[in-house]
Design an enzyme around this catalytic site. Structure first.
Site, PDB file in Angstrom:
ATOM      1  N   THR A 151       0.934  -1.276   0.068  1.00  0.00           N
ATOM      2  CA  THR A 151      -0.128   0.022  -0.012  1.00  0.00           C
ATOM      3  C   THR A 151       0.796   1.176   0.010  1.00  0.00           C
ATOM      4  OG1 THR A 151      -1.727  -1.069   1.223  1.00  0.00           O
ATOM      5  CG2 THR A 151      -1.872   1.183   1.155  1.00  0.00           C
ATOM      6  N   ASP A 182      -8.096  -2.146   5.067  1.00  0.00           N
ATOM      7  CA  ASP A 182      -8.053  -1.066   6.269  1.00  0.00           C
ATOM      8  C   ASP A 182      -7.478   0.368   5.770  1.00  0.00           C
ATOM      9  OD1 ASP A 182      -5.434  -2.135   5.234  1.00  0.00           O
ATOM     10  OD2 ASP A 182      -4.566  -1.422   7.158  1.00  0.00           O
ATOM     11  N   GLY A 205      -4.485  -5.819   5.360  1.00  0.00           N
ATOM     12  CA  GLY A 205      -5.553  -4.933   5.886  1.00  0.00           C
ATOM     13  C   GLY A 205      -6.533  -5.507   6.605  1.00  0.00           C
TER      14      GLY A 205
END
Length: 299
Positions: A151, A182, A205
């Protein structure tokens, strides 16, 4: 003044942010432009960000992004956005031009169109590399658990003392359509508060969102914890509570421009240049210094 970003590929974003901040741009403007650099570069799509990302299990590129302004705690995010390569810019529009804080799916696509963003065909958001990977996935039924969880997360502090956090990701390759991790959730993937600083996370996540780690780090800093101590404490708690190994890394930035990072990674392989890092690599710039890659060892 300072900024920090996850993974080696964030260095181009951090360089852009540093230039913008030193040219008296706000942390928000600097962050958006820096993240856009990565989102629009198809060569960084293999890191699960923007153009060139891997599609979901049905062959559609769905992107998530969020931004949070520490000055007023304003927040905006988009989830499962299709047809737009710069979701962080759309998330900013949600924050500034919508009465809502999060818009998802077809609603996010309509909102982007209404804000003047130009939609592209799904195929144009993929590269030959990611198209071939998807074709291989369909033939082999490869599990998404066998791929990494990257990410792009960036934190920026400007000369006015305002801190901003932003994230952008396509999520795991070949994910279940509609899956949201997330990254675009406040307090989970990111959090920013001028009373303490900002934090963001990267990794698995679906596990990390259970612990609201970004908010926890910022809260600890607000209560007086040092930036590195706050990162270590939150990662240690996740490790102990979850038990089984999982991928997790956090970054943080306080209002003094001090940075911290902590992770559960023993190594990370850069899929673009095949270089192996013994720990969690991240990019950092602080006033008076050159942007660099630093490594945080396994906690």
């Amino acid at each position: 003044m300072a900024c920090i970003g996850t993974w080696t590929f964030s260095l181009a974003a951090i360089n852009s942010c540093a230039d913008q901040i030193q040219s008296n741009h706000t942390s928000l403007d600097s962050l958006i432009q820096g993240v856009n650099v990565i989102e629009e570069d198809p060569s960084t799509g293999v890191y699960l960000v923007g153009r060139g990302s891997y599609p979901n299990a049905e062959g559609t590129v769905q992107l998530d992004a969020a931004v949070m302004d520490g000055e007023n705690l304003h927040f905006g995010s988009v989830c499962t956005l299709e047809g737009y390569s710069k979701p962080i810019s759309v998330a900013r529009c949600v924050m500034e031009k919508s009465k809502h804080s999060m818009i998802v799916g077809s609603g996010a696509c309509k909102f982007a169109h209404d804000m003047g963003f130009v939609a592209e065909p799904n195929d144009s958001l993929m590269t030959e590399e990611t198209r071939m990977a998807y074709e291989k996935y369909k033939l082999s039924s490869q599990s998404v658990d066998q791929v990494v969880h990257d990410t792009l997360a960036v934190l920026c502090l400007d000369k006015m003392g305002n801190v901003t956090a932003g994230v952008s990701t396509s999520g795991p390759p070949f994910k279940t359509p509609g899956r949201v991790g997330d990254s675009p959730l406040p307090g989970c993937g990111l959090y920013a508060d001028n009373m303490a600083g900002a934090a963001a996370v990267t990794g698995d996540g679906d596990i990390m969102m259970r612990y609201c780690p970004s908010y926890h780090i910022v809260r600890l800093m607000r209560e007086g914890a040092g930036v590195q101590d706050a990162c270590d404490k939150v990662v240690t708690e996740m490790k102990e509570r979850h038990g089984a190994p999982f991928e997790a890394a956090v970054i943080a930035l306080n209002m003094k421009g001090e940075v911290g990072a902590s992770s559960l990674l023993k190594e990370w392989i850069d899929v673009r240049n095949k270089k192996v890092y013994n720990g969690f690599p991240y990019s950092v710039w602080q006033l008076g210094k050159t942007p660099t890659i630093q490594i945080q060892q396994y906690l």
